[in-house]
Design an enzyme around this catalytic site. Structure first.
Site, PDB file in Angstrom:
ATOM      1  N   ASP A 109      29.205  -8.916  16.069  1.00  0.00           N
ATOM      2  CA  ASP A 109      30.370  -9.306  16.850  1.00  0.00           C
ATOM      3  C   ASP A 109      31.063  -8.002  17.249  1.00  0.00           C
ATOM      4  O   ASP A 109      30.684  -6.911  16.840  1.00  0.00           O
ATOM      5  CB  ASP A 109      31.282 -10.245  16.041  1.00  0.00           C
TER       6      ASP A 109
HETATM    7  C1  GLC Z   1      34.832 -11.588  20.267  1.00  0.00           C
HETATM    8  C2  GLC Z   1      34.406 -12.875  19.614  1.00  0.00           C
HETATM    9  C3  GLC Z   1      33.027 -13.316  19.990  1.00  0.00           C
HETATM   10  C4  GLC Z   1      32.704 -12.866  21.404  1.00  0.00           C
HETATM   11  C5  GLC Z   1      32.654 -11.354  21.410  1.00  0.00           C
HETATM   12  C6  GLC Z   1      32.379 -10.789  22.820  1.00  0.00           C
HETATM   13  O1  GLC Z   1      35.598 -10.813  19.391  1.00  0.00           O
HETATM   14  O2  GLC Z   1      34.533 -12.973  18.200  1.00  0.00           O
HETATM   15  O3  GLC Z   1      32.976 -14.743  19.847  1.00  0.00           O
HETATM   16  O4  GLC Z   1      31.446 -13.398  21.811  1.00  0.00           O
HETATM   17  O5  GLC Z   1      33.837 -10.772  20.881  1.00  0.00           O
HETATM   18  O6  GLC Z   1      33.450 -11.092  23.667  1.00  0.00           O
END
Ligand code: GLC
Length: 736
Positions: free
Chosen positions: A281
């Protein structure tokens, strides 16, 4: 017969050859790559300064990284031209010409916004949800996107958690069906087509179990709970062929998921044989430092990579330290090659090596975005997502010739909020508000008068007087209350789940007028709406329905669509009851009103405001007693269950027939009820249909006292009904 065998062999040999070709092609690229080029494939940067922003351009320097083969993926960039430009640099100016993969949070639509995921889950309609994802992929791929960071499959049992809006609620079985539907919708039957997109099961794992419902907070639960509650939707995504996973921010019992060998290697790779790749993430590898398990970014990179995170989103841990970790032999070249192989495999499956510009056609982009078909698809999904929670004396559906309708509340004319969080490139100008939907429906047949009354979360009651004057001169009130779109989603947890601001005060004043009140609720989580539940004449749970919100709500209000949705999550009466979910354990002292020393609260009941699976229709449905094919089955035998459902109402309508089971005695405690199947059926007024379910041994398995996944002999109950409480039951036994 021989002919059939030959045909199968022929098809298999082609697909095997094709599969073999992809693996061979992966290895043919890998063998040419330098250490730095291999590391480059594991690096992902964002085009925007923050996740999910309305950004579409690569940042300064990304071109050069692409030219040097030091980046494998970008997120938060889109557009046929924009993606084409940087892809050209990668495939024409880099040494090995490896294409980039572009990822984006297409959560419930790219440019044409669909209902938020918890709303779509309320349809209990995997076919519809798959179609919704298909349309989302068609639109996103037209703008150069190859990969969506969806479906979010986190089970959520705590409505304080803001991201409950992004998932499919509290149940593993419903969540699994929704996960599979979305993966199939996004990925289609052939990832190499130019309108299919690789999906991403996230956030692996246990993110929804954040203590206190506070986003990013600690999660701590048993291996049994992990396996029975949080993992099934992820496994369903793997079984549906999902191409990628995203590792979660949170820890589980001391081990951050983005550094968890147990999750990312033992379960995902060794048990489930997942052959796609895992992306972290946003900076979740970097966050191993504040988690307190990594002393610096290099250490964090080592932990994340060794656990099984193949691609580093935004932490720069791999960019800065992976080559050195390999040189120092802390990570072997073989381990590095395996991660690179996984990423190249997905790029080959997407067809990016064959045609890196297949998603970059500006003409197709113009024709596809915001098409009539997309708006129609969004409307269909929105209608199916609405849950009717109350309809006293069948006040709904409304007649279309009412003299004057008062449309009151801060969400009646809102163009922003119906888009919901994570709406990507959704545009408020595309939103049909409730007010507009009513005007579209009624034209000049009724006088529709609007008054905001109050804001969503302000404390001013200055608008009450005007609103009450409008109500006084109207026959009926449509009261649009709820949350704003930025009160749920990421980093949007709430410590209370009441209506924000003075909305309930407004409702109290309006109820005093004595006029019939129809509440339309727009929210991203269950709310403790006890006053409305007791005093409104009708309540529609509309969640955030996207661009067609007002038209879908008007269709239901005036009977042009008979509501069929069911809650995918429990609505508690009070925040103090949380965590509250339908599949709870009986405990050694289940509540007994005649026994003081049992499990209950002094000040609130143990029962919810609205239970899991609840939803009303303009029809009414009656259930016969369930009929079992046998009273006793062996451990490897299936049981057939049938029930007659009668539409005793005046309206044709859909009913979601739900099947639950309870294992009365297990070597480990079992929930008082578990959803094991459901069927959405259409019944004309007065029609009866026989609904049949098959309870296979798989549906009776659980993790026994030794954590073996088995069927144990003993007594079972089955429950069939219209929600998790109003059920008819029967007993059967499983024998050795
Ligand atoms: C965010 C979220 C995730 C998302 C990623 C890219 O912090 O936790 O769900 O896909 O970053 O935007």
């Amino acid at each position: 017969m021989k002919k059939i065998i030959f045909i199968y062999f022929f098809i298999f040999s082609i697909s095997f050859a094709q599969q073999k070709t992809i693996e061979q092609r992966v290895d043919s690229v890998l063998v040419l790559m330098t250490l730095d080029e291999k590391v480059g494939q594991l690096v992902q940067y964002s085009g925007g300064w923050d996740t999910g922003t309305k950004t579409s351009k690569p940042k300064a320097g990304h071109d050069q990284l692409a030219r040097e083969g030091k980046i494998g993926s970008l997120l938060n960039i889109f557009g046929a031209e924009i993606t084409k430009n940087i892809q050209k640099v990668a495939v024409e100016e880099s040494r090995l010409k490896i294409p980039l993969i572009f990822g984006l949070d297409v959560i419930h639509g790219f440019r044409t916004t669909f209902p938020v995921p918890i709303a779509e889950a309320s349809s209990w309609d995997p076919v519809a949800v798959e179609l919704s994802a298909r349309w989302q992929a068609i639109e996103a791929t037209a703008s150069g996107i190859h990969w969506t960071f969806n479906p979010m499959v986190d089970i959520a049992r705590d409505p304080r958690w803001g991201r409950i809006v992004e998932g499919s609620g509290e149940d593993a079985y419903l969540g699994s069906k929704m996960a599979a539907a979305r993966v199939k919708g996004y990925q289609g039957d052939d990832l190499s087509l130019s309108n299919t997109i690789v999906a991403c099961a996230k956030h692996f794992a246990g993110y929804g179990a954040a203590e206190g419902g506070r986003d990013y907070n600690t999660a701590d639960f048993s291996e049994r709970t992990l396996r029975e509650i949080y993992l099934p939707p992820f496994k369903a995504a793997v079984d549906a062929g999902v191409g990628t996973f995203m590792a979660a921010f949170n820890e589980i019992g001391g081990i951050p998921s983005s550094a968890s060998v147990h999750l990312l290697t033992n379960i995902l790779r060794d048990e489930w044989k997942f052959d796609g790749f895992v992306v972290s993430d946003w900076n979740s590898i970097g966050e191993l430092i504040p988690h307190g398990v990594a002393k610096d970014l290099k250490h964090a990179g080592e932990l994340g990579f060794k656990a099984g995170v193949d691609m580093d989103m935004e932490a720069s841990a791999y960019f800065n330290h992976l080559s050195q970790l390999v040189t120092e032999k802390k990570i072997s070249m073989q381990q590095l090659d395996e991660s690179v192989r996984r990423i190249l495999r997905i790029k080959f499956r997407l067809g990016l090596f064959d045609d890196p510009f297949k998603y970059c056609n500006a003409e197709i982009e113009t024709q596809t975005l915001r098409s009539e078909k997309l708006f129609k698809a969004s409307l269909d999904m929105a209608r199916r997502s609405i849950v009717m929670l109350k309809n006293e004396k069948n006040i709904l559906p409304l007649k279309k010739d009412l003299r004057q309708i008062a449309v009151i509340g801060p969400l009646a004319e809102s163009k922003n909020d119906p888009l919901g969080p994570w709406n990507q490139q959704g545009n408020p100008d595309d939103v049909v508000t409730v007010l507009k939907g009513l005007q579209n429906k009624l034209g000049d047949k009724s006088n529709i008068v609007y008054s905001e009354g109050c804001s969503v979360d302000g404390d001013s009651k200055a608008g009450f007087e005007h609103a009450l004057n409008v109500v006084k001169n109207s026959e009926i009130v449509i009261l649009c209350l709820g949350e704003s779109l930025n009160m749920s989603g990421e980093a949007r947890s709430r410590a209370t789940i009441d209506l924000p601001g003075v909305q309930e005060d407004l409702a109290r004043e309006i109820v005093k007028s004595g006029k019939p009140v129809i509440v339309v609720l727009m929210n991203g989580r269950p709310l403790t709406i006890n006053f409305l539940s007791e005093n409104a004449n009708a309540i529609l749970e509309a969640w955030f329905l996207g661009v067609q919100s007002g038209n879908a709500i008007a269709d239901v209000l005036f009977g042009d669509y008979n509501p069929s949705g069911k809650l995918p999550v429990t609505f508690p009466k009070h925040i103090g009851q949380i965590p509250m979910y339908y599949n709870f354990k009986n405990t050694g002292r289940p509540y007994n009103p005649n026994d003081f020393y049992t499990s209950y609260y002094l000040d609130y009941s143990n029962t919810p405001l609205y239970p899991f699976g609840f939803g009303l229709s303009y029809s009414s449905f009656e259930y016969s007693d369930p009929v079992l094919s046998k009273k006793e089955i062996s451990k490897n035998e299936s049981l057939r269950i049938s029930v007659n459902v009668i539409n005793t109402g005046q309206y044709d309508g859909e009913e979601i027939v739900q099947l639950y089971i309870r294992d009365l005695v297990g070597s480990a405690t079992r929930p008082i009820k578990e959803l094991k199947d459901f069927a959405k059926i259409f019944l004309k007024a007065g029609e009866t249909k026989k609904v049949e379910f098959t309870v296979t041994p798989e549906k009776l398995k659980f993790y026994d006292i030794n954590m073996n996944y088995v069927v144990e002999p003993g007594e079972f109950k089955i429950f069939v009904g219209t929600n998790s409480v109003d059920v008819k039951e029967a007993l059967f036994s499983v024998v050795d």
